[in-house]
Write a protein that holds these residues in place. Structure first.
Motif, PDB file in Angstrom:
ATOM      1  N   ARG A  73       0.252  -1.355   0.024  1.00 30.66           N
ATOM      2  CA  ARG A  73      -0.218  -0.062   0.537  1.00 30.66           C
ATOM      3  C   ARG A  73       0.806   1.466  -0.074  1.00 30.66           C
ATOM      4  O   ARG A  73       0.448   2.075  -0.597  1.00 30.66           O
ATOM      5  CB  ARG A  73      -0.618   0.241   1.053  1.00 30.66           C
ATOM      6  N   GLY A  74       2.107   1.386   0.501  1.00 27.92           N
ATOM      7  CA  GLY A  74       2.697   2.108   1.007  1.00 27.92           C
ATOM      8  C   GLY A  74       3.871   2.971  -0.368  1.00 27.92           C
ATOM      9  O   GLY A  74       4.804   3.413  -0.397  1.00 27.92           O
ATOM     10  N   TRP A  75       3.438   1.655  -1.417  1.00 26.17           N
ATOM     11  CA  TRP A  75       4.528   1.754  -2.488  1.00 26.17           C
ATOM     12  C   TRP A  75       4.086   2.747  -3.662  1.00 26.17           C
ATOM     13  O   TRP A  75       2.738   2.498  -3.803  1.00 26.17           O
ATOM     14  CB  TRP A  75       5.163   0.304  -3.278  1.00 26.17           C
ATOM     15  N   ARG A  76       4.583   3.341  -3.995  1.00 28.06           N
ATOM     16  CA  ARG A  76       3.927   4.183  -5.338  1.00 28.06           C
ATOM     17  C   ARG A  76       4.707   3.384  -6.490  1.00 28.06           C
ATOM     18  O   ARG A  76       5.488   2.381  -7.123  1.00 28.06           O
ATOM     19  CB  ARG A  76       4.520   5.286  -5.861  1.00 28.06           C
ATOM     20  N   MET A  77       3.731   3.375  -8.095  1.00 30.89           N
ATOM     21  CA  MET A  77       3.892   2.737  -9.222  1.00 30.89           C
ATOM     22  C   MET A  77       5.786   3.646  -9.813  1.00 30.89           C
ATOM     23  O   MET A  77       6.806   2.316  -9.618  1.00 30.89           O
ATOM     24  CB  MET A  77       3.491   3.452 -10.665  1.00 30.89           C
ATOM     25  N   THR A  78       5.782   4.557  -9.479  1.00 33.18           N
ATOM     26  CA  THR A  78       7.386   4.832  -9.870  1.00 33.18           C
ATOM     27  C   THR A  78       8.378   3.429  -8.894  1.00 33.18           C
ATOM     28  O   THR A  78      10.061   3.794  -9.286  1.00 33.18           O
ATOM     29  CB  THR A  78       7.949   6.484  -9.999  1.00 33.18           C
TER      30      THR A  78
END
Length: 254
Positions: A126-131
């Motif tokens: 949940r805490g990860w962005r796509m980049t």
């Protein structure tokens, strides 16, 4: 062949602390079209003077006022994961900047917020962005044990809002204002200097200075090689581009 930008600026703002617990000041390096990066001091006549983020903002705004077109990279996150937008009912990146201004004024610490976010949306993804997933980043926005980088990522968003509002249409915050910057605007982008940190000998520079130097030189060389436009418009699936409209993107991840 000329460069797209007159100045290529590297700003290191990791939120790291010294042995006394004090947050270290930002480091700034800048390179012209024909010069290697040099350290920019907060007060040119005083080599001991330290920057604050507000002073860095004033300096960049001064460059914009003087019509000096620059590309500045700074190593903190410009946005949060899409799941945070959903949880908080935020519809756009502009909403996030306004929301962060309120939370900062109320004195809410980023790790109190991180705990509430993680409790509300369980699962490490949940805490990860796509980049960060795309670029194999080692950290995500809501990791408790990466205090330096994540402190700055939370606290510097009001700074980003301030400089954007004061600069108006003369500044392009990539990629939120569009993937391809207009030719008459200065640009601020999120970068991750560790991607290129081994390219350049450290010499006498400490870690913070080396980060700022690396950002500045990497941006300069990318501009000189004519590959910046490729970085500005990475070849990504449409669903990733849609996510990046709110989550942001790290320049150079493609």
């Amino acid at each position: 062949m000329g460069t797209l930008f007159e100045w290529h600026i590297g700003i290191n703002e990791t939120g790291a602390r010294n042995s006394s617990g004090e947050i270290l000041s930002p480091e700034v390096y800048a390179a012209g079209a024909d010069t290697l990066p040099t350290r920019v001091r907060a007060v040119p006549a005083d080599p001991q003077a330290s920057w604050t983020l507000d002073q860095v903002a004033d300096w960049l705004l001064g460059l914009i006022e003087s019509e000096t077109r620059f590309l500045a990279g700074i190593n903190h996150r410009f946005s949060f994961p899409a799941s945070y937008f959903e949880q908080q009912g935020l519809r756009s990146w502009r909403d996030l900047l306004a929301d962060r201004e309120v939370l900062t004024d109320e004195g809410e610490g980023p790790f109190v917020e991180a705990a509430r976010f993680n409790d509300g949306l369980p699962g490490p993804e949940r805490g990860w962005r796509m980049t960060e997933r795309w670029g194999n980043s080692l950290t995500c926005m809501f990791q408790y044990d990466v205090r330096g980088l994540n402190d700055s990522s939370h606290s510097a968003l009001p700074w980003l809002r301030r400089i954007r509002e004061h600069a108006g249409s003369r500044l392009h915050v990539w990629p939120f204002d569009g993937w391809i910057p207009p030719e008459d605007r200065s640009v601020i982008a999120e970068v991750y200097p560790l991607q290129a940190s081994n390219y350049y000998p450290r010499k006498w520079r400490g870690p913070a200075e080396q980060n700022a130097y690396t950002i500045s030189r990497w941006l300069l060389e990318a501009d000189e090689l004519g590959i910046l436009n490729g970085y500005f418009r990475p070849q990504l699936p449409e669903r990733i581009c849609r996510a990046a409209a709110v989550e942001g993107w790290i320049l150079g991840v493609h």
